[in-house]
Design a protein around this motif. Sequence first.
Motif, mmCIF file in Angstrom:
data_model
loop_
_atom_site.group_PDB
_atom_site.id
_atom_site.type_symbol
_atom_site.label_atom_id
_atom_site.label_comp_id
_atom_site.label_asym_id
_atom_site.label_seq_id
_atom_site.Cartn_x
_atom_site.Cartn_y
_atom_site.Cartn_z
ATOM 1 N N VAL A 159 0.855 -1.190 0.000
ATOM 2 C CA VAL A 159 0.000 0.000 0.000
ATOM 3 C C VAL A 159 0.894 1.244 0.000
ATOM 4 O O VAL A 159 1.593 1.512 0.966
ATOM 5 N N GLY A 160 0.879 1.967 -1.108
ATOM 6 C CA GLY A 160 1.692 3.183 -1.204
ATOM 7 C C GLY A 160 2.859 2.996 -2.144
ATOM 8 O O GLY A 160 3.583 1.993 -2.067
ATOM 9 N N SER A 161 3.028 3.951 -3.072
ATOM 10 C CA SER A 161 4.130 3.828 -4.028
ATOM 11 C C SER A 161 5.118 4.970 -3.866
ATOM 12 O O SER A 161 5.582 5.565 -4.825
ATOM 13 N N LYS A 190 10.126 15.588 -1.423
ATOM 14 C CA LYS A 190 10.528 16.034 -0.089
ATOM 15 C C LYS A 190 12.023 15.758 0.047
ATOM 16 O O LYS A 190 12.809 16.665 0.194
ATOM 17 N N GLN A 235 13.502 13.172 -4.560
ATOM 18 C CA GLN A 235 12.721 11.955 -4.286
ATOM 19 C C GLN A 235 11.891 11.510 -5.493
ATOM 20 O O GLN A 235 11.771 10.314 -5.758
ATOM 21 N N GLU A 269 -7.071 3.178 -3.739
ATOM 22 C CA GLU A 269 -6.794 3.468 -2.332
ATOM 23 C C GLU A 269 -7.234 2.294 -1.457
ATOM 24 O O GLU A 269 -8.338 1.764 -1.635
ATOM 25 N N LEU A 270 -6.384 1.929 -0.533
ATOM 26 C CA LEU A 270 -6.805 0.926 0.449
ATOM 27 C C LEU A 270 -7.749 1.621 1.420
ATOM 28 O O LEU A 270 -7.375 2.640 2.015
ATOM 29 N N CYS A 292 3.009 0.817 3.320
ATOM 30 C CA CYS A 292 4.106 1.749 3.003
ATOM 31 C C CYS A 292 3.417 3.067 2.664
ATOM 32 O O CYS A 292 3.762 3.731 1.690
ATOM 33 N N GLY A 299 3.047 5.924 4.274
ATOM 34 C CA GLY A 299 3.490 7.219 4.756
ATOM 35 C C GLY A 299 3.064 7.536 6.184
ATOM 36 O O GLY A 299 2.373 6.765 6.851
ATOM 37 N N PHE A 321 5.881 20.989 7.607
ATOM 38 C CA PHE A 321 6.123 19.707 8.280
ATOM 39 C C PHE A 321 6.487 19.975 9.735
ATOM 40 O O PHE A 321 6.945 21.067 10.075
ATOM 41 N N GLY A 376 8.850 2.137 6.329
ATOM 42 C CA GLY A 376 9.038 3.535 5.939
ATOM 43 C C GLY A 376 8.330 4.477 6.904
ATOM 44 O O GLY A 376 8.162 4.174 8.093
HETATM 45 C C1 LIG Z 1 10.617 18.656 4.119
HETATM 46 C C2 LIG Z 1 11.109 17.274 4.099
HETATM 47 C C3 LIG Z 1 12.376 17.031 3.628
HETATM 48 C C4 LIG Z 1 12.863 15.738 3.621
HETATM 49 N N1 LIG Z 1 14.125 15.529 3.184
HETATM 50 C C5 LIG Z 1 14.645 14.293 3.239
HETATM 51 C C6 LIG Z 1 15.960 14.058 2.774
HETATM 52 O O1 LIG Z 1 16.644 14.950 2.296
HETATM 53 N N2 LIG Z 1 16.436 12.790 2.834
HETATM 54 C C7 LIG Z 1 15.687 11.759 3.303
HETATM 55 O O2 LIG Z 1 16.184 10.624 3.340
HETATM 56 N N3 LIG Z 1 14.421 11.935 3.716
HETATM 57 C C8 LIG Z 1 13.890 13.184 3.703
HETATM 58 N N4 LIG Z 1 12.605 13.380 4.092
HETATM 59 C C9 LIG Z 1 11.787 12.223 4.495
HETATM 60 C C10 LIG Z 1 11.234 11.463 3.281
HETATM 61 O O3 LIG Z 1 10.589 12.336 2.386
HETATM 62 C C11 LIG Z 1 10.281 10.373 3.742
HETATM 63 O O4 LIG Z 1 10.927 9.622 4.737
HETATM 64 C C12 LIG Z 1 9.845 9.474 2.580
HETATM 65 O O5 LIG Z 1 8.925 10.127 1.748
HETATM 66 C C13 LIG Z 1 9.190 8.196 3.099
HETATM 67 O O6 LIG Z 1 8.816 7.400 2.022
HETATM 68 P P1 LIG Z 1 7.603 6.384 2.145
HETATM 69 O O7 LIG Z 1 7.558 5.663 0.854
HETATM 70 O O8 LIG Z 1 7.747 5.603 3.402
HETATM 71 O O9 LIG Z 1 6.311 7.300 2.342
HETATM 72 P P2 LIG Z 1 5.682 8.393 1.357
HETATM 73 O O10 LIG Z 1 6.739 9.002 0.515
HETATM 74 O O11 LIG Z 1 4.858 9.278 2.212
HETATM 75 O O12 LIG Z 1 4.732 7.563 0.386
HETATM 76 C C14 LIG Z 1 3.509 7.037 0.826
HETATM 77 C C15 LIG Z 1 2.625 6.816 -0.397
HETATM 78 O O13 LIG Z 1 1.473 6.099 0.017
HETATM 79 C C16 LIG Z 1 0.342 6.636 -0.659
HETATM 80 N N5 LIG Z 1 -0.837 6.293 0.148
HETATM 81 C C17 LIG Z 1 -1.167 6.769 1.374
HETATM 82 N N6 LIG Z 1 -2.277 6.188 1.826
HETATM 83 C C18 LIG Z 1 -2.674 5.311 0.870
HETATM 84 C C19 LIG Z 1 -3.768 4.406 0.771
HETATM 85 N N7 LIG Z 1 -4.677 4.263 1.751
HETATM 86 N N8 LIG Z 1 -3.890 3.657 -0.361
HETATM 87 C C20 LIG Z 1 -2.971 3.779 -1.368
HETATM 88 N N9 LIG Z 1 -1.927 4.624 -1.316
HETATM 89 C C21 LIG Z 1 -1.767 5.380 -0.200
HETATM 90 C C22 LIG Z 1 0.643 8.120 -0.709
HETATM 91 O O14 LIG Z 1 -0.121 8.783 -1.713
HETATM 92 C C23 LIG Z 1 2.135 8.110 -1.021
HETATM 93 O O15 LIG Z 1 2.397 8.081 -2.410
HETATM 94 C C24 LIG Z 1 12.070 14.674 4.102
HETATM 95 C C25 LIG Z 1 10.782 14.924 4.559
HETATM 96 C C26 LIG Z 1 10.310 16.203 4.567
HETATM 97 C C27 LIG Z 1 8.918 16.467 5.071
#
Ligand SMILES: Cc1cc2nc3c(=O)[nH]c(=O)nc-3n(C[C@H](O)[C@H](O)[C@H](O)COP(=O)(O)OP(=O)(O)OC[C@H]3O[C@@H](n4cnc5c(N)ncnc54)[C@H](O)[C@@H]3O)c2cc1C
Length: 479
Positions: A8-10, A42, A98, A121-122, A153, A155, A269, A288
Amino acid sequence: MDTDVLVVGSGPTGLMLAGELALAGVRVTVLERLDQRTGQSKALNFQPRTAELLRLRGLLAGAERHAIAKVIDGHFSAIPLTYHGWDTPYPYQVGIPQARVEQVLEERLAELGVKVSYGHELVDFTQDADGVEAVVRGPDGESALRVSYLVGCDGGRGAVRRKLGVGFPGYDGSGYGIVADVVLDDPPASIPVRWTSMRDMMGQAEQQEDFAGTIPLGEPGLFRFVCGNRRHRPEDMRAPVTDEEIVSRIRARHGDDVEVSEVRWASRFSDASRQVDQYRVGRVFLAGDAAHIHFPAGGQGMNLGVQDAMNLGWKLAAELNGWAPEGLLDTYHTERHAIGARVLDNVLAQNALTPGTPESAALRRIFVRLMEFPEVNDYLAGMISGLDIRYDLEGEPHPLLGARLPGAGEVGLLATGRGVLLTSNAEYADLARRHERVDVVETSDLPDVDAVLVRPDGYICWVSPDGLESALARWFGKG
Ligand SMILES: Cc1cc2nc3c(=O)[nH]c(=O)nc-3n(C[C@H](O)[C@H](O)[C@H](O)COP(=O)(O)OP(=O)(O)OC[C@H]3O[C@@H](n4cnc5c(N)ncnc54)[C@H](O)[C@@H]3O)c2cc1C
């Protein structure tokens, strides 16, 4: 059931995990609730350990083609540190937005035959002893999907964690930040045109309770502006960031004559810091940002998520491919919870070093001096980069046990996602060949040992001389 794992989540975590699963032949579906990618980023960097891991899977070259910078250092609370004390081919940060990381990971996933299901969406799920029943809302309404495992995954605000009801202890914090990508007409000299060092981005003398930094994004005139306050946040964190707010903060940092011709996107944030107390509940996992949130100090969050995925992927695949030894899947929580907790700790420590009180200012002054000692620099660089990760693994104690194998990607090891035995000893090699689930590389290049067994995620799980057979069984099942 025509899919085994529902991811869940890309974001970077979901894409990396799905890639690892697909590489191991697991049927995987990736849900993404957005209709398409936003193109917003981000995160902006790979730390050295992430670069090594991507190199293991042949993904680094593609990512580097999309990079905007090679940054020679990192930082701890905006105090620069170097990675050169570590034995790694990548003693630097890869500056990469990213969105481009997601593009590279998504392309690899497509090559492995998996397309992200956008606009899906889940909305709910239940689990029983044999599987997970998910409810998915797509363009044609709601449908049910039964899978063996589900991984959230999704977020920091993800639904999977909430639905699981796991504890999410930590701190709400009180600080905040604003991130914005802006186009500046005629940028002033105080803004570097190339991003080569963290030193240029955030002078330590300027570290105040209010902070601001500007990073060039590799396109003429385009910059990342980050600002905020480490101790006080606005009442409504969800209120849209206005262009006026951005312009006034940029002018406060870089001068009143700075002209902002476009704000491409902006968001707020917080510095909340929380981590789930269980990464696994039955057949559902969290990875994540769904499992941990923290202030983005040092550039670690995306890196942590990609590494969660790398840790979980092969274990889940082993389970589904029928050879996972008892307890293997549970090691995902024990190993990654400890690593996540450490990152949250270092982020809180970085926050404590931010001026704001006489005590924190004094602590910072001492810390700046301490970081001039190579041992201190290397200790913190290991932590921020992920190079010092050493899992607490069962076995005869040895400095290599649980540690990474430096340079493994350079010689093409682990590209297939299978484990590997490296050895100069024919008996060990024969034993591992008979086991069949690991590759064998005969080499005399090992540092002071005859053999090491390396897991698919690049960590050493056995060191010679004794107990290869039981180590193979412990990590790769009975041969
Ligand atoms: C300002 C800022 C700067 C940052 N800078 C850095 C950096 O320089 N280096 C670093 O390592 N990290 C940085 N980070 C942190 C980094 O952006 C996150 O840790 C990263 O995005 C996490 O990835 P993720 O795939 O776990 O989650 P996310 O990137 O949040 O992806 C989650 C995905 O799930 C999808 N989703 C959510 N709910 C559902 C659902 N119910 N069904 C289907 N899809 C869903 C969302 O649409 C999203 O696409 C920063 C964060 C911020 C806020």
